[in-house]
Design a protein around this motif. Structure first.
Motif, mmCIF file in Angstrom:
data_model
loop_
_atom_site.group_PDB
_atom_site.id
_atom_site.type_symbol
_atom_site.label_atom_id
_atom_site.label_comp_id
_atom_site.label_asym_id
_atom_site.label_seq_id
_atom_site.Cartn_x
_atom_site.Cartn_y
_atom_site.Cartn_z
ATOM 1 N N PRO A 128 0.851 -1.214 -0.104
ATOM 2 C CA PRO A 128 0.086 -0.014 -0.114
ATOM 3 C C PRO A 128 0.723 1.148 0.080
ATOM 4 O O PRO A 128 0.273 2.415 -0.426
ATOM 5 N N GLU A 129 1.995 1.319 0.544
ATOM 6 C CA GLU A 129 2.798 2.363 0.674
ATOM 7 C C GLU A 129 3.201 2.972 -0.673
ATOM 8 O O GLU A 129 3.541 4.183 -1.003
ATOM 9 N N LEU A 130 3.345 1.827 -1.913
ATOM 10 C CA LEU A 130 3.589 2.388 -3.197
ATOM 11 C C LEU A 130 2.449 3.341 -3.869
ATOM 12 O O LEU A 130 2.850 3.642 -5.058
ATOM 13 N N LEU A 131 1.483 3.256 -3.457
ATOM 14 C CA LEU A 131 0.214 3.938 -4.044
ATOM 15 C C LEU A 131 0.434 5.353 -3.763
ATOM 16 O O LEU A 131 0.904 5.866 -2.799
ATOM 17 N N ASP A 132 -0.232 6.083 -4.759
ATOM 18 C CA ASP A 132 -0.230 7.688 -4.763
ATOM 19 C C ASP A 132 -0.921 8.114 -3.731
ATOM 20 O O ASP A 132 -1.982 7.666 -3.264
ATOM 21 N N LEU A 133 -0.522 9.385 -3.263
ATOM 22 C CA LEU A 133 -0.917 9.756 -1.993
ATOM 23 C C LEU A 133 -2.603 10.316 -2.071
ATOM 24 O O LEU A 133 -3.410 9.931 -1.137
ATOM 25 N N GLU A 134 -2.820 10.860 -3.378
ATOM 26 C CA GLU A 134 -4.118 11.355 -3.461
ATOM 27 C C GLU A 134 -5.126 10.020 -3.398
ATOM 28 O O GLU A 134 -6.555 10.116 -2.843
ATOM 29 N N VAL A 135 -4.761 8.920 -4.199
ATOM 30 C CA VAL A 135 -5.759 7.793 -4.053
ATOM 31 C C VAL A 135 -5.829 7.296 -2.885
ATOM 32 O O VAL A 135 -6.784 6.850 -2.363
ATOM 33 N N ARG A 136 -4.737 7.268 -2.194
ATOM 34 C CA ARG A 136 -4.576 6.891 -0.608
ATOM 35 C C ARG A 136 -5.727 7.584 0.193
ATOM 36 O O ARG A 136 -6.308 7.142 1.314
ATOM 37 N N LYS A 137 -5.720 8.707 0.047
ATOM 38 C CA LYS A 137 -6.774 9.770 0.710
ATOM 39 C C LYS A 137 -8.138 9.291 0.219
ATOM 40 O O LYS A 137 -9.098 9.208 1.208
ATOM 41 N N GLU A 138 -8.556 8.962 -0.966
ATOM 42 C CA GLU A 138 -9.681 8.485 -1.301
ATOM 43 C C GLU A 138 -10.122 6.911 -0.754
ATOM 44 O O GLU A 138 -11.386 6.709 -0.261
ATOM 45 N N LEU A 139 -9.181 6.054 -0.171
ATOM 46 C CA LEU A 139 -9.505 4.862 0.292
ATOM 47 C C LEU A 139 -9.553 5.049 2.147
ATOM 48 O O LEU A 139 -9.825 4.077 2.845
ATOM 49 N N ARG A 140 -9.446 6.284 2.540
ATOM 50 C CA ARG A 140 -9.894 6.443 3.728
ATOM 51 C C ARG A 140 -11.281 6.000 4.340
ATOM 52 O O ARG A 140 -11.322 5.727 5.689
ATOM 53 N N GLY A 141 -12.028 6.133 3.642
ATOM 54 C CA GLY A 141 -13.579 5.818 3.858
ATOM 55 C C GLY A 141 -13.873 4.477 4.013
ATOM 56 O O GLY A 141 -14.928 4.070 4.471
ATOM 57 N N LEU A 142 -12.892 3.442 3.689
ATOM 58 C CA LEU A 142 -13.000 2.161 3.673
ATOM 59 C C LEU A 142 -12.679 1.605 5.205
ATOM 60 O O LEU A 142 -11.768 2.236 5.677
ATOM 61 N N PRO A 143 -12.985 0.345 5.541
ATOM 62 C CA PRO A 143 -12.366 -0.262 6.540
ATOM 63 C C PRO A 143 -10.874 -0.382 6.441
ATOM 64 O O PRO A 143 -10.427 -0.517 5.270
ATOM 65 N N VAL A 144 -10.379 -0.587 7.459
ATOM 66 C CA VAL A 144 -8.941 -0.785 7.416
ATOM 67 C C VAL A 144 -8.348 -1.806 6.642
ATOM 68 O O VAL A 144 -7.451 -1.640 5.616
ATOM 69 N N GLY A 145 -8.970 -3.045 6.938
ATOM 70 C CA GLY A 145 -8.330 -4.114 6.063
ATOM 71 C C GLY A 145 -8.719 -4.318 4.738
ATOM 72 O O GLY A 145 -7.851 -4.476 3.836
ATOM 73 N N LEU A 146 -10.139 -3.665 4.476
ATOM 74 C CA LEU A 146 -10.209 -3.380 2.996
ATOM 75 C C LEU A 146 -9.748 -2.620 2.252
ATOM 76 O O LEU A 146 -9.371 -2.807 0.970
ATOM 77 N N ALA A 147 -9.555 -1.390 2.925
ATOM 78 C CA ALA A 147 -8.563 -0.419 2.203
ATOM 79 C C ALA A 147 -7.114 -0.806 1.778
ATOM 80 O O ALA A 147 -6.712 -0.639 0.661
ATOM 81 N N GLU A 148 -6.610 -1.781 2.653
ATOM 82 C CA GLU A 148 -5.428 -2.418 2.504
ATOM 83 C C GLU A 148 -5.310 -3.161 1.383
ATOM 84 O O GLU A 148 -4.470 -3.225 0.469
ATOM 85 N N VAL A 149 -6.384 -4.138 1.115
ATOM 86 C CA VAL A 149 -6.584 -5.046 -0.005
ATOM 87 C C VAL A 149 -6.795 -4.289 -1.340
ATOM 88 O O VAL A 149 -5.949 -4.480 -2.156
ATOM 89 N N VAL A 150 -7.646 -3.498 -1.286
ATOM 90 C CA VAL A 150 -7.954 -2.569 -2.464
ATOM 91 C C VAL A 150 -6.612 -1.822 -3.023
ATOM 92 O O VAL A 150 -6.375 -1.745 -3.873
ATOM 93 N N ALA A 151 -5.701 -1.238 -2.152
ATOM 94 C CA ALA A 151 -4.604 -0.345 -2.487
ATOM 95 C C ALA A 151 -3.766 -1.403 -2.886
ATOM 96 O O ALA A 151 -2.869 -1.288 -3.932
#
Length: 435
Positions: free
Chosen positions: A18-41
């Motif tokens: 997940p650390e390799l994902l763009d910062l702007e995209v990672r901001k969009e994933l903040r509304g998801l649960p923590v585990g789901l956000a990590e898998v999507v990332a």
């Protein structure tokens, strides 16, 4: 409420973090649960990792992310981009249009227009060139949309319009940008379709000169086109330098033959002239071998080698031994009398007078050109001309030439050398003859 069907997710590689994902995209994933956000990332990172090497696998990761978070523009964009690179233009068109509706960004326009073109609808791709939102595109997006529109114009059979569409950007001075090489490549393709191979070659070379990352095959295309143009130029030069075979008509051929004759060739007319020269030369015989027609008429003797018709004798002509009856004019005889030697000038060329021998043959060796004459009688003819009773008496010579009759005691057979006293009388006789 409809929900997206669950898709089978491909395994995630360890490198996709997940650390390799763009910062702007990672901001969009903040509304998801923590585990789901990590898998999507991680699926989004894996889609980007395999996009160039394995577009199908990248599409599988993009679809997995979109199925887990369908309401996020980032996941729909990732699925649409992966589908576009995999050649699934229908899926790309759906995903990209959905992403555009979600965030209103025009950055998807180039891929949407190109997906329409990939589906065989170039007219729809051209329509995006007039979209009002293109004014907000960044320079890279604007250049991409121009290249797509140029390709659509070529698909519609409008190569000149494709050239006009790219001309300004392709020829803009200044430092090349990351997309300049691909834009010049598209410009060269348009020029080639427009029937301007020379300009296309220069555009390919310009693209290859700045394509350090080798995003295009401009270098190979330039070489192929240069080889093709060189072959065409060589073919044109060969067809231009081909010798022209001139057809000569019959009159022209006759003129050419006459020209050759003048330079030294022997033709029928020349042979006739030579025959006339032979006739004139026969008139100038040696004084020891010629008898006048008057003496022949008075004495009844006939010069050997000819029949001597009465018409010729009446005309005052002479009958010459050694061949058929030839009438010699008085003018020719006069010319022969004026010559003191065995040759005379005829038409600017030296003609050698013949010497007639007892067997009827002639010593005509040269006729002006220095070549042997072909007028000497054949052996059979000479044999036929020989009298049956042996050689005639040729001791009586012309009295009007001042010659004396050789006494019988001085007559020698052929081949026997004359006495010394007889030889001493020769010059005196020659002087008399000259007189």
């Amino acid at each position: 409420m409809t929900t997206r069907p669950r898709v089978e997710a491909p395994p995630l590689p360890d490198e996709a973090q997940p650390e390799l994902l763009d910062l702007e995209v990672r901001k969009e994933l903040r509304g998801l649960p923590v585990g789901l956000a990590e898998v999507v990332a991680r699926h989004l990172v894996a889609a980007a990792m395999f996009l160039d090497d394995d577009p199908a696998l990248a599409l599988a990761h993009g679809r997995a992310a979109a199925s887990l978070a369908a309401r996020l523009p980032a996941t729909r964009e990732a699925a649409g981009i992966a589908a576009y690179h995999a050649g699934e233009y229908a899926t790309a068109l759906v995903e990209l249009r959905t992403a555009r509706r979600m965030d209103g960004s025009p950055r998807y326009l180039p891929m949407i227009a190109d997906a329409e073109r990939g589906l065989g609808r170039p007219e729809r791709a051209v329509a995006y060139l007039t979209d009002p939102s293109i004014e907000t595109l960044d320079p890279a997006g604007h250049a991409e949309l121009l290249m797509v529109g140029s390709g659509a114009r070529r698909d519609l059979g409008q190569p000149e319009a494709a050239v006009v569409l790219l001309h300004d950007e392709a020829t803009r001075p200044g430092e090349p940008r990351p997309w300049t090489a691909r834009l010049r490549y598209a410009y060269a393709e348009a020029l080639l379709d427009a029937g301007r191979p020379g300009d296309a070659l220069r555009a390919f070379e310009a693209a290859a000169a700045i394509d350090e990352e080798e995003e295009t095959d401009a270098n190979e295309r330039a070489y192929e086109l240069m080889t093709q143009l060189a072959a065409e130029d060589a073919r044109k030069a060969t067809s231009t330098d081909e010798p022209v075979v001139a057809t000569t008509s019959a009159p022209e051929a006759a003129d050419a033959s006459d020209a050759v004759t003048e330079s030294g060739a022997v033709t029928d007319s020349a042979a006739m002239s030579d025959s006339a020269a032979v006739t004139d030369s026969l008139a100038v015989a040696s004084s020891a071998d010629v008898a006048s027609s008057a003496d022949v008429a008075s004495s009844g003797d006939v010069v050997p080698g000819g029949a001597g018709t009465s018409s010729q004798e009446a005309a005052g002509g002479d009958v010459v031994a050694g061949g058929p009856d030839v009438a010699i004019s008085d003018e020719a005889s006069a010319e022969g009398d004026q010559d003191s030697g065995d040759s005379r000038e005829s038409g600017g060329a030296k003609v050698v007078a013949p010497v007639l021998f007892d067997d009827g043959s002639s010593s005509l060796a040269l006729l002006g050109t220095g070549e042997p004459a072909d007028v000497e009688p054949e052996p059979a003819r000479r044999e036929a001309a020989r009298p049956a009773g042996g050689l005639p008496d040729l001791s009586v010579l012309f009295s009007d030439l001042g010659l004396r009759e050789i006494p019988a005691a001085e007559r020698l057979p052929l081949g026997q050398e004359a006495p010394t006293e007889a030889k001493s009388e020769g010059p005196a006789d020659d002087e008399d003859t000259g007189d």
